[in-house]
Design an enzyme around this catalytic site. Structure first.
Site, short mmCIF file in Angstrom:
data_model
loop_
_atom_site.label_atom_id
_atom_site.label_comp_id
_atom_site.label_asym_id
_atom_site.label_seq_id
_atom_site.Cartn_x
_atom_site.Cartn_y
_atom_site.Cartn_z
N SER A 1 -1.32 12.83 -6.65
CA SER A 1 -2.16 12.24 -5.66
C SER A 1 -2.71 11.11 -6.00
CB SER A 1 -3.27 13.43 -5.46
OG SER A 1 -4.21 13.10 -4.53
N LYS A 24 1.04 12.56 -2.51
CA LYS A 24 -0.13 12.85 -1.39
C LYS A 24 -0.86 11.53 -1.46
CE LYS A 24 -3.75 15.39 -2.34
NZ LYS A 24 -4.41 16.70 -2.70
N LYS A 52 -4.46 10.06 -0.01
CA LYS A 52 -5.93 10.01 0.40
C LYS A 52 -5.85 9.08 1.75
CE LYS A 52 -7.49 13.19 -2.58
NZ LYS A 52 -8.06 14.41 -2.04
N ASP A 57 -4.03 13.76 2.76
CA ASP A 57 -5.19 14.43 2.84
C ASP A 57 -6.43 13.80 3.15
OD1 ASP A 57 -7.25 16.28 1.81
OD2 ASP A 57 -6.99 15.97 -0.28
N GLU A 77 -3.51 17.50 5.31
CA GLU A 77 -4.42 18.43 4.56
C GLU A 77 -5.87 18.13 5.16
OE1 GLU A 77 -5.64 19.48 0.06
OE2 GLU A 77 -4.23 18.10 0.37
N ASP A 129 -7.83 23.26 2.35
CA ASP A 129 -8.18 23.19 1.09
C ASP A 129 -9.64 23.64 1.17
OD1 ASP A 129 -9.24 22.32 -1.23
OD2 ASP A 129 -8.61 20.30 -1.21
N LYS A 184 -6.89 25.84 -4.89
CA LYS A 184 -7.49 25.53 -6.03
C LYS A 184 -8.43 26.62 -6.86
CE LYS A 184 -7.80 20.49 -4.44
NZ LYS A 184 -8.79 19.72 -3.99
N GLY A 215 -5.52 20.06 -7.33
CA GLY A 215 -6.19 19.98 -8.76
C GLY A 215 -7.49 19.28 -8.60
#
Length: 374
Positions: free
Chosen positions: A136, A162, A164, A189, A216, A241, A265, A293
């Protein structure tokens, strides 16, 4: 089984690379490690990986410390149990505080696995000998900086990245990464940063053309309806999530078709038992899952590796090597990834030894049921 002693260590470690999300930036972590000793002298470890600030969710390191000492330690200490699920019933009166509960749950599972001579993965029902890891990446100062980070992770063997995103940092960086890496398993995400409005919908419809594996958590955690409406208008699967804290939330997601992938998670869901149950429910519904994570230290990361060995974890999980985050981790040997894969340990329990001297060197406060240090 019975837990006769509990020790808590609040440990601070710096990150090797700062990490920026839609809500905050972090350069280091303060997590709480739990050491549980049973009546036979066996030791199990868990990690409370709550953030320092209430931006991902409402829990923080401070709230977790308070709840642990006031409620979870008294509940777990001296309780008689045969399975981790039975141990978890000792604190079922406590509502919320899933991160705090997850640390105690993991310590119980580690003890249970060690007591039966099983690896944690075997005890959970895992079937894989290795798991595929992804990484990520946070929001970088520039697109050029982001491209450097993506290339670095590709060179390290990671096949899934991934990104952000946040309002103003979405379409252009994704386009740039996709242009540079047309075959990369790429997803984004938002951590719930976008409002449910026409402008946001336009952003996600544009991202729908970027061949993403998933988008996400675009909207706020409790807004299942907005996620369902967006899912009907784009082909890219939505992954939830923050929205899914318990099995009731997962049932809502499935009933509304508010997401077609689940990020499990362990910390967010309150422990390994409920995470395993979510895996099973999603599998029955035909929904693939992966393990997200919270930049866990080695103790929590080892638990993530173990649960990622279950069969419906069919997408790469956030279980990359410790060296991506920490110059020195709290477990030995450090968790490592080779060509984007992490070996599932076969030794009893989490499969790693905790470096207690290093833990103590980086502990800001501790608690012992035999003696309080702070």
């Amino acid at each position: 089984m019975r837990i006769d002693r509990l020790r808590l260590f609040e440990v601070s470690l710096p990150l090797v690379h700062g990490f920026q999300t839609s809500s905050h930036r972090k350069t280091g972590l303060d997590h709480i490690l739990i050491e549980a000793t049973d009546a036979e002298g066996r030791v199990g470890w868990g990690e409370i990986a709550s953030p320092a600030d209430p931006f991902y969710g409402s829990e923080t390191t401070e709230t977790a410390w308070t709840i642990a000492l006031r409620h979870l330690v008294p509940a777990a200490l001296g309780a008689e149990w045969e399975t981790p699920e039975q141990l978890e019933t000792s604190w079922r009166r406590v509502r919320g505080h899933e991160f705090a509960k997850a640390g105690f749950s993991a310590a119980g599972w580690d003890l249970h696995a060690r007591g039966h001579g099983l690896s944690l993965a075997e005890d959970l029902g895992g079937t894989r000998e290795e798991v595929v890891a992804g990484v990520s990446l946070g929001i970088e100062p520039s697109i050029d900086d982001l491209l450097v980070q993506v290339q670095h992770q590709q060179d390290a063997g990671y096949g899934r990245v991934k990104l952000k995103i946040a309002p103003g940092w979405d379409v252009e960086p994704v386009r740039a990464v996709r242009a540079a890496h047309p075959e990369l398993d790429l997803h984004v995400d938002a951590n719930g940063a976008y409002p449910d409005d026409d402008e946001s919908t336009a952003v996600f419809r544009t991202l729908d053309d970027a061949q993403l594996t998933m988008i996400e958590q675009p909207y706020a955690p409790r807004d299942f309806v907005a996620h369902a409406r967006l899912q009907q208008s784009i082909a890219t699967p939505i992954c939830l999530d923050e929205s899914v804290v318990d099995l009731g939330d997962l049932r809502t997601m499935l009933a509304l078709d508010a997401g077609r992938i689940l990020n499990i998670k362990v910390s967010r869901m309150g422990g390994l038992s409920v995470a395993r149950a979510a895996h099973d429910m999603a599998a029955d519904a035909g929904v693939p899952v992966w393990c997200g994570g919270m930049h866990e230290f080695g103790v929590g990361r080892a638990a993530n590796v173990a649960i990622s060995s279950l069969p419906n974890f069919t997408l790469p999980s956030d279980v990359s090597g410790s060296d991506k985050y920490f110059a020195r981790d709290v477990v030995t040997p450090a968790i490592s990834a080779h060509e984007g894969r992490v070996t599932v340990p076969g030794a009893p329990g989490i499969g790693f030894e905790v470096d207690l001297d290093w833990v103590r060197q980086n502990t800001s406060r501790s608690f012992d049921t035999d003696r309080s240090d702070g």
